[in-house]
Design a protein around this motif. Sequence first.
Motif, PDB file in Angstrom:
ATOM      1  N   VAL A   1       0.818  -1.212   0.000  1.00  0.00           N
ATOM      2  CA  VAL A   1       0.000   0.000   0.000  1.00  0.00           C
ATOM      3  C   VAL A   1       0.852   1.263   0.000  1.00  0.00           C
ATOM      4  O   VAL A   1       0.475   2.275  -0.606  1.00  0.00           O
ATOM      5  CB  VAL A   1      -0.969  -0.004   1.204  1.00  0.00           C
ATOM      6  N   LEU A   2       2.015   1.226   0.636  1.00  0.00           N
ATOM      7  CA  LEU A   2       2.872   2.403   0.660  1.00  0.00           C
ATOM      8  C   LEU A   2       3.458   2.688  -0.714  1.00  0.00           C
ATOM      9  O   LEU A   2       3.577   3.838  -1.134  1.00  0.00           O
ATOM     10  CB  LEU A   2       3.990   2.222   1.686  1.00  0.00           C
ATOM     11  N   ALA A   3       3.827   1.642  -1.428  1.00  0.00           N
ATOM     12  CA  ALA A   3       4.357   1.812  -2.781  1.00  0.00           C
ATOM     13  C   ALA A   3       3.281   2.337  -3.721  1.00  0.00           C
ATOM     14  O   ALA A   3       3.535   3.203  -4.565  1.00  0.00           O
ATOM     15  CB  ALA A   3       4.923   0.488  -3.298  1.00  0.00           C
ATOM     16  N   VAL A   4       2.068   1.805  -3.580  1.00  0.00           N
ATOM     17  CA  VAL A   4       0.955   2.267  -4.422  1.00  0.00           C
ATOM     18  C   VAL A   4       0.656   3.736  -4.149  1.00  0.00           C
ATOM     19  O   VAL A   4       0.502   4.537  -5.077  1.00  0.00           O
ATOM     20  CB  VAL A   4      -0.311   1.416  -4.174  1.00  0.00           C
ATOM     21  N   GLU A   5       0.598   4.102  -2.889  1.00  0.00           N
ATOM     22  CA  GLU A   5       0.325   5.492  -2.540  1.00  0.00           C
ATOM     23  C   GLU A   5       1.374   6.430  -3.121  1.00  0.00           C
ATOM     24  O   GLU A   5       1.048   7.487  -3.682  1.00  0.00           O
ATOM     25  CB  GLU A   5       0.268   5.653  -1.019  1.00  0.00           C
ATOM     26  N   ALA A   6       2.633   6.050  -3.007  1.00  0.00           N
ATOM     27  CA  ALA A   6       3.709   6.905  -3.506  1.00  0.00           C
ATOM     28  C   ALA A   6       3.623   7.083  -5.017  1.00  0.00           C
ATOM     29  O   ALA A   6       3.752   8.201  -5.532  1.00  0.00           O
ATOM     30  CB  ALA A   6       5.068   6.306  -3.118  1.00  0.00           C
ATOM     31  N   ALA A   7       3.405   5.998  -5.746  1.00  0.00           N
ATOM     32  CA  ALA A   7       3.316   6.075  -7.200  1.00  0.00           C
ATOM     33  C   ALA A   7       2.090   6.867  -7.634  1.00  0.00           C
ATOM     34  O   ALA A   7       2.151   7.679  -8.569  1.00  0.00           O
ATOM     35  CB  ALA A   7       3.281   4.667  -7.790  1.00  0.00           C
ATOM     36  N   ALA A   8       0.960   6.647  -6.956  1.00  0.00           N
ATOM     37  CA  ALA A   8      -0.269   7.366  -7.309  1.00  0.00           C
ATOM     38  C   ALA A   8      -0.137   8.852  -7.008  1.00  0.00           C
ATOM     39  O   ALA A   8      -0.598   9.697  -7.776  1.00  0.00           O
ATOM     40  CB  ALA A   8      -1.455   6.772  -6.555  1.00  0.00           C
TER      41      ALA A   8
END
Length: 354
Positions: free
Chosen positions: A239-246
Amino acid sequence: MSSTTARTDGQARPAARKGTRKKASTTAHSATAPDHRLSLLRQMLVIRRFEERCVELYSSAKIRGFVHLYIGEEAVAVGVNEALRQEDAVVSTYREHGHALARGVPTDAVMAEMYGKVTGCSHGHGGSMHLFDAERRFYGGNAIVAGGLPLAAGLALADRMRGSTRVTCCFFGDGAFAEGEFHETANLAALWRLPLLLVCENNLYAMGTSLAREHAQTNLAMRASSYGMPAWTVDGMDVLAVEAAALQSAESIRAGNGPHFLEAQTYRFRAHSMYDPDRYRAKSEIEQWKGRDPLQGLADRMRSEAQLDDQTMKQLEQDVLDVIERAVQSAEDAPTEPVADLLRYVTSEPGSIT
């Protein structure tokens, strides 16, 4: 052109575009703040427990019709919505319970809609596949594969014509990537530089068809970049990687850089729908992906950094279960639609059109 591969170190690797490369960076608050991480964990837990309860209710015939579970993919909905603003728009698919809950649609309203009750977010007219909340700019689940993509392009075009910095986010699956609507939307969005975030939830299966059996080239981000837009692949179980990319994509879109494509590599732990016998996947494959459970992954990371203990986790679980049970009770108590209102919102009222 460089390939785009998933990474487990919390970073996203972009597809090459005109000889350039970009690197997603995790925001400071999402990388370190315990409160923020706990909020992300709670949101994912609400989605997970909500859907597990829906399985029970479906089995007891309280919920009817088609139900497509999001279990396993929670990190995508939560991470992406965390990067969006209240004024942004979201267009979803028929597997949209997680998207709606992450967007802030009340749990009671979603559960009531599952029951087909008038207190549901679509007044009981939509059910599982057609959640809708205009107040939160959540423009519905769509039962047609790729059906939401042209709608999202229209919303983004309207904002561009108004000179708005709002972002329209459209979720869709890898199966939709094979549909003409995706390619038409991607081409038009890039041509007109629309403020559109295309989020492909690549769970490796379009219903019962594996990605490799449907696509000659399975690198979806690389293919999307051919339309002239930045395209990213990210670990959809983080979820942290997704948030950062988004977040990086959304900020770039707001700056006027046109549409972006985000491929979240994820996996659904349950069958395509409640009707699906799920005989096309090896049990060993499912268990392997369950070892990358996004909820457990974040919880383990927080424990390792002394940000989560057993008591906090126990209390969080109980709080979430209480929320779900209140939603169930509210749906049980809600009225069904009167027979006299069955055509409401289907035909116009006499004299309403002049």
